[in-house]
Scaffold this active site. Structure first.
Site, PDB file in Angstrom:
ATOM      1  N   THR A  80       0.950  -1.240   0.119  1.00 55.51           N
ATOM      2  CA  THR A  80      -0.041   0.147  -0.046  1.00 55.51           C
ATOM      3  C   THR A  80       0.960   1.340   0.057  1.00 55.51           C
ATOM      4  OG1 THR A  80      -1.289   1.281   1.424  1.00 55.51           O
ATOM      5  CG2 THR A  80      -0.222  -0.581   2.479  1.00 55.51           C
ATOM      6  N   GLU A  82       0.189   3.578   1.731  1.00 53.94           N
ATOM      7  CA  GLU A  82       0.501   4.024   3.366  1.00 53.94           C
ATOM      8  C   GLU A  82       1.700   3.583   3.798  1.00 53.94           C
ATOM      9  OE1 GLU A  82      -1.708   5.298   5.737  1.00 53.94           O
ATOM     10  OE2 GLU A  82      -2.935   6.011   3.889  1.00 53.94           O
ATOM     11  N   TYR A 104      -1.537   0.203  10.810  1.00 52.50           N
ATOM     12  CA  TYR A 104      -1.788  -0.688   9.581  1.00 52.50           C
ATOM     13  C   TYR A 104      -0.746  -0.464   8.761  1.00 52.50           C
ATOM     14  CZ  TYR A 104      -3.655  -0.895   4.731  1.00 52.50           C
ATOM     15  OH  TYR A 104      -3.886  -1.381   3.667  1.00 52.50           O
ATOM     16  N   LYS A 108       1.803  -3.385   7.451  1.00 52.94           N
ATOM     17  CA  LYS A 108       1.874  -3.803   6.219  1.00 52.94           C
ATOM     18  C   LYS A 108       3.299  -3.926   5.713  1.00 52.94           C
ATOM     19  CE  LYS A 108      -2.248  -4.454   3.871  1.00 52.94           C
ATOM     20  NZ  LYS A 108      -2.617  -5.476   2.870  1.00 52.94           N
TER      21      LYS A 108
HETATM   22  C1  LIG Z   1      -4.145   3.016   0.138  1.00 51.67           C
HETATM   23  C2  LIG Z   1      -4.783   3.121   1.341  1.00 51.67           C
HETATM   24  O1  LIG Z   1      -6.143   3.527   1.135  1.00 51.67           O
HETATM   25  C3  LIG Z   1      -7.174   3.668   2.218  1.00 51.67           C
HETATM   26  O2  LIG Z   1      -6.745   4.507   3.114  1.00 51.67           O
HETATM   27  P1  LIG Z   1      -7.112   5.893   3.386  1.00 51.67           P
HETATM   28  O3  LIG Z   1      -6.268   6.804   2.237  1.00 51.67           O
HETATM   29  O4  LIG Z   1      -6.824   5.984   5.076  1.00 51.67           O
HETATM   30  O5  LIG Z   1      -8.649   5.809   3.111  1.00 51.67           O
HETATM   31  P2  LIG Z   1      -9.956   6.540   3.659  1.00 51.67           P
HETATM   32  O6  LIG Z   1     -10.963   6.639   2.873  1.00 51.67           O
HETATM   33  O7  LIG Z   1     -10.564   6.034   5.131  1.00 51.67           O
HETATM   34  O8  LIG Z   1      -9.078   8.038   4.054  1.00 51.67           O
HETATM   35  C4  LIG Z   1      -8.821   8.954   3.156  1.00 51.67           C
HETATM   36  C5  LIG Z   1      -8.608  10.304   3.394  1.00 51.67           C
HETATM   37  O9  LIG Z   1     -10.090  10.916   3.982  1.00 51.67           O
HETATM   38  C6  LIG Z   1      -9.668  11.474   5.352  1.00 51.67           C
HETATM   39  N1  LIG Z   1     -10.968  11.699   5.904  1.00 51.67           N
HETATM   40  C7  LIG Z   1     -11.573  12.903   6.186  1.00 51.67           C
HETATM   41  N2  LIG Z   1     -12.792  12.590   6.804  1.00 51.67           N
HETATM   42  C8  LIG Z   1     -12.948  11.494   6.863  1.00 51.67           C
HETATM   43  C9  LIG Z   1     -13.764  10.597   7.351  1.00 51.67           C
HETATM   44  O10 LIG Z   1     -14.933  10.895   7.850  1.00 51.67           O
HETATM   45  N3  LIG Z   1     -13.754   9.176   7.289  1.00 51.67           N
HETATM   46  C10 LIG Z   1     -12.546   8.672   6.797  1.00 51.67           C
HETATM   47  N4  LIG Z   1     -12.527   7.288   6.689  1.00 51.67           N
HETATM   48  N5  LIG Z   1     -11.517   9.367   6.289  1.00 51.67           N
HETATM   49  C11 LIG Z   1     -11.839  10.692   6.166  1.00 51.67           C
HETATM   50  C12 LIG Z   1      -8.724  10.593   6.062  1.00 51.67           C
HETATM   51  O11 LIG Z   1      -8.073  11.359   7.218  1.00 51.67           O
HETATM   52  C13 LIG Z   1      -7.575  10.330   4.946  1.00 51.67           C
HETATM   53  O12 LIG Z   1      -6.784  11.117   4.945  1.00 51.67           O
HETATM   54  C14 LIG Z   1      -7.364   1.986   2.628  1.00 51.67           C
HETATM   55  O13 LIG Z   1      -7.845   1.165   1.429  1.00 51.67           O
HETATM   56  C15 LIG Z   1      -6.045   1.482   3.088  1.00 51.67           C
HETATM   57  O14 LIG Z   1      -6.364   0.073   3.324  1.00 51.67           O
HETATM   58  C16 LIG Z   1      -4.969   1.733   2.079  1.00 51.67           C
HETATM   59  O15 LIG Z   1      -3.976   0.886   1.931  1.00 51.67           O
END
Ligand SMILES: C[C@H]1O[C@H](OP(=O)(O)OP(=O)(O)OC[C@H]2O[C@@H](n3cnc4c(=O)[nH]c(N)nc43)[C@H](O)[C@@H]2O)[C@@H](O)[C@@H](O)C1=O
Length: 259
Positions: A80, A82, A104, A108
């Site tokens: 990822t 990440e 996480y 990974k």
């Molecule tokens: C590549 C990577 O991609 C994914 O991880 P993620 O990027 O963390 O995905 P997400 O949709 O949870 O967050 C994206 C962004 O959005 C911001 N954000 C704001 N407000 C909310 C909110 O209310 N909820 C969430 N979930 N995020 C929020 C949050 O702070 C972050 O900056 C997974 O597939 C992972 O498994 C992976 O490997």
């Protein structure tokens, strides 16, 4: 595929079931997409995330070895973006050093290296796909893209008034899951196993994603205030449609993910 697919019960924390399934199915390709994949949740379920995402990968690789399939199986590991976390190089490429920023990403990181180690130690055809965010209508509802689109749809039909979000200025490189799954498959069709970064090369903020989603239902969002007091108002009615809630902030966030 329907009718041709056979599902088996399995669990990445249960070595014996992994050995049993691998021994029974005798696969030619294994795609390890199994994970506790929510970054924010990993701060609360840190040990479980390490067990499933980190040691679980080791269990699966060892199950392949236990069944003596290490020279015939091609193994894909869902690594990822990440892993780059607090990025040390722009743009990020296959040789960019990692700096994980969540339990996480740390789990990974272990998985990434155990896959690399088994490739070198046992000559396995094993690849890490370092994928940036990939989305689709099947994305879980607590990830930001689906959370926003579902909420905006509810606002459009009048069953919700307002969305609560975390960091609006965070940026992501969002691709379509369908394209990325094809890339996973392609990685297992090469002559030699290699690691690849997959991204679109374009980043957008959560704020932009919100604005575009509301545009889709004919509403323009105007931002007012700062920090926790910032709100997104519907321009024509002044109704608050977006609020910031600290509950959705992460203890550490990736700093920038410019690709
Ligand atoms: C590549 C990577 O991609 C994914 O991880 P993620 O990027 O963390 O995905 P997400 O949709 O949870 O967050 C994206 C962004 O959005 C911001 N954000 C704001 N407000 C909310 C909110 O209310 N909820 C969430 N979930 N995020 C929020 C949050 O702070 C972050 O900056 C997974 O597939 C992972 O498994 C992976 O490997």
């Amino acid at each position: 595929m329907e009718g041709k697919m056979k599902l088996h019960y399995g669990d990445m924390t249960d070595s014996s079931c992994l050995v049993r399934i691998i021994g029974m199915v005798k696969p030619t390709e294994v795609y390890n997409l199994a994970a506790q994949s929510h970054v924010k949740v990993s701060f609360e379920l840190s040990e479980y995330t390490a067990e499933v995402d980190g040691v679980g990968t080791l269990r699966l690789l060892d199950a392949i070895r236990a069944c003596q399939l290490e020279n015939s199986v091609r193994f894909y590991q869902a690594s990822t973006s990440e892993l780059y976390g607090k990025v040390v190089e722009i743009p990020q490429k296959e040789t960019t050093p990692f700096y994980p920023r969540s339990p996480y990403a740390c789990a990974k990181l272990y998985a990434y290296w155990i896959v690399t180690n088994y490739r070198e130690a046992y000559n396995m055809y094993a690849c890490n796909g370092i994928l940036f965010n990939h989305e689709s209508p099947r994305r879980g509802e607590n990830f930001v893209t689906r959370k926003i689109t579902r909420s905006v749809a509810k606002i459009a039909i009048g069953s919700l008034d307002c969305i609560q979000l975390g960091n609006l200025d965070s940026k992501r490189d969002w691709g379509h899951a369908k394209d990325y799954v094809e890339a996973m498959w392609l990685m297992l069709q090469q002559n030699v196993p290699q690691d690849f970064v997959i991204a679109t090369g374009e980043m957008h903020s959560i704020r932009e994603f919100v604005e575009k989603s509301f545009k889709h239902i004919g509403k323009t969002i105007i931002w007012e205030g700062t920090g926790l007091n910032e709100v997104g108002k519907e321009e024509s009615t002044n109704v608050i449609r977006v609020k910031v809630n600290a509950k959705y902030f992460r203890p550490t966030e990736v700093v920038s993910r410019l690709f």
